[in-house]
Design a protein around this motif. Sequence first.
Motif, PDB file in Angstrom:
ATOM      1  N   GLU A   1       6.991 -11.498  -7.451  1.00 16.83           N
ATOM      2  CA  GLU A   1       7.834 -10.773  -8.405  1.00 16.83           C
ATOM      3  C   GLU A   1       7.330  -9.350  -8.660  1.00 16.83           C
ATOM      4  N   GLU A   2       5.998  -9.157  -8.688  1.00 15.30           N
ATOM      5  CA  GLU A   2       5.480  -7.802  -8.911  1.00 15.30           C
ATOM      6  C   GLU A   2       5.898  -6.871  -7.776  1.00 15.30           C
ATOM      7  N   THR A   3       5.827  -7.356  -6.561  1.00 16.36           N
ATOM      8  CA  THR A   3       6.217  -6.533  -5.416  1.00 16.36           C
ATOM      9  C   THR A   3       7.717  -6.295  -5.410  1.00 16.36           C
ATOM     10  N   ARG A   4       8.469  -7.299  -5.780  1.00 17.13           N
ATOM     11  CA  ARG A   4       9.923  -7.114  -5.856  1.00 17.13           C
ATOM     12  C   ARG A   4      10.263  -6.044  -6.892  1.00 17.13           C
ATOM     13  N   SER A   5       9.607  -6.088  -8.046  1.00 20.30           N
ATOM     14  CA  SER A   5       9.850  -5.091  -9.077  1.00 20.30           C
ATOM     15  C   SER A   5       9.458  -3.702  -8.586  1.00 20.30           C
TER      16      SER A   5
ATOM     17  N   VAL B   1       4.242   3.886  -7.186  1.00 18.67           N
ATOM     18  CA  VAL B   1       4.837   2.705  -7.818  1.00 18.67           C
ATOM     19  C   VAL B   1       3.735   1.708  -8.157  1.00 18.67           C
ATOM     20  N   SER B   2       3.768   1.161  -9.332  1.00 15.07           N
ATOM     21  CA  SER B   2       2.714   0.263  -9.796  1.00 15.07           C
ATOM     22  C   SER B   2       2.928  -1.170  -9.310  1.00 15.07           C
ATOM     23  N   ILE B   3       1.864  -1.757  -8.771  1.00 14.61           N
ATOM     24  CA  ILE B   3       1.799  -3.197  -8.503  1.00 14.61           C
ATOM     25  C   ILE B   3       0.513  -3.679  -9.174  1.00 14.61           C
TER      26      ILE B   3
ATOM     27  N   LEU C   1       0.837  -1.212   0.000  1.00 14.32           N
ATOM     28  CA  LEU C   1       0.000   0.000   0.000  1.00 14.32           C
ATOM     29  C   LEU C   1       0.862   1.248   0.000  1.00 14.32           C
ATOM     30  N   ALA C   2       1.974   1.198   0.750  1.00 12.63           N
ATOM     31  CA  ALA C   2       2.877   2.341   0.790  1.00 12.63           C
ATOM     32  C   ALA C   2       3.559   2.566  -0.554  1.00 12.63           C
ATOM     33  N   LEU C   3       3.932   1.478  -1.218  1.00  8.53           N
ATOM     34  CA  LEU C   3       4.549   1.598  -2.544  1.00  8.53           C
ATOM     35  C   LEU C   3       3.569   2.203  -3.540  1.00  8.53           C
TER      36      LEU C   3
END
Length: 230
Positions: free
Chosen positions: A40-44, A28-30, A21-23
């Motif tokens: 992987e989406e969160t890592r990116s 930043v897109s998830i 949520l903070a990203l």
Amino acid sequence: MVSLSNVRFGKRNDDVKATQLALIAAGVSIPAGATGVFGEETRSAYAAWQRMLGFTGSAADGFPGCSSLSKLGARSGFTVDCRHPGAIPRNSVRFSMNSGVAVDDDTARAFAEEACDRTGAPRSWVTGVGNGANLLTLMFRESSFKSNAVNEDDINATGPVQADGARLNCSRGYAQLIPDTFAENHQVGTSDRIYDPVANVAASINYIWRRYGDIARVQQANPHLDPAPY
């Protein structure tokens, strides 16, 4: 409060969701949204946040560290606990050795799998992740699968002699941990004996998570690369 130890690749929990949520709030897109699963989406997305902070190269690989997560928390209104929750005082570490532990691949594998289960690390850390890095390679390079291995010759071999006959700061056990590292990364529910196979490997896993973010980044665990201290 978000615990750094909970915000790791492969984890599913509320701390991961708070980070996601903070990203997203930081722009930043998830694509899948705040699922609470660190994939992987969160890592990116986290790598993008690291780049926003000015990190480059391996410092922007999407694996959270204390500094970057604390800055994200400050922006979004949560604090970050960077301590490992299972840490014990160094003077609580015991130095009694094992008895009857076989020195072979199958025995080491069984202990490594249990350590993964205790820490929440994926069992792929035993069989090998994408680049081939795995715990068994690390353990063999460090101790030749000898659970009572102790290094009395390297730079760490200092301090008063302990119950095992070796100096306090010697590297010990399957993963060759010094007492400070074992204590700081001790896994809740495991023994306080540094030679205990599961406790030793579990502490090594927690150390790898805190320092490297993933076993894929540990040269000593990669059979395709030369051995190197970790």
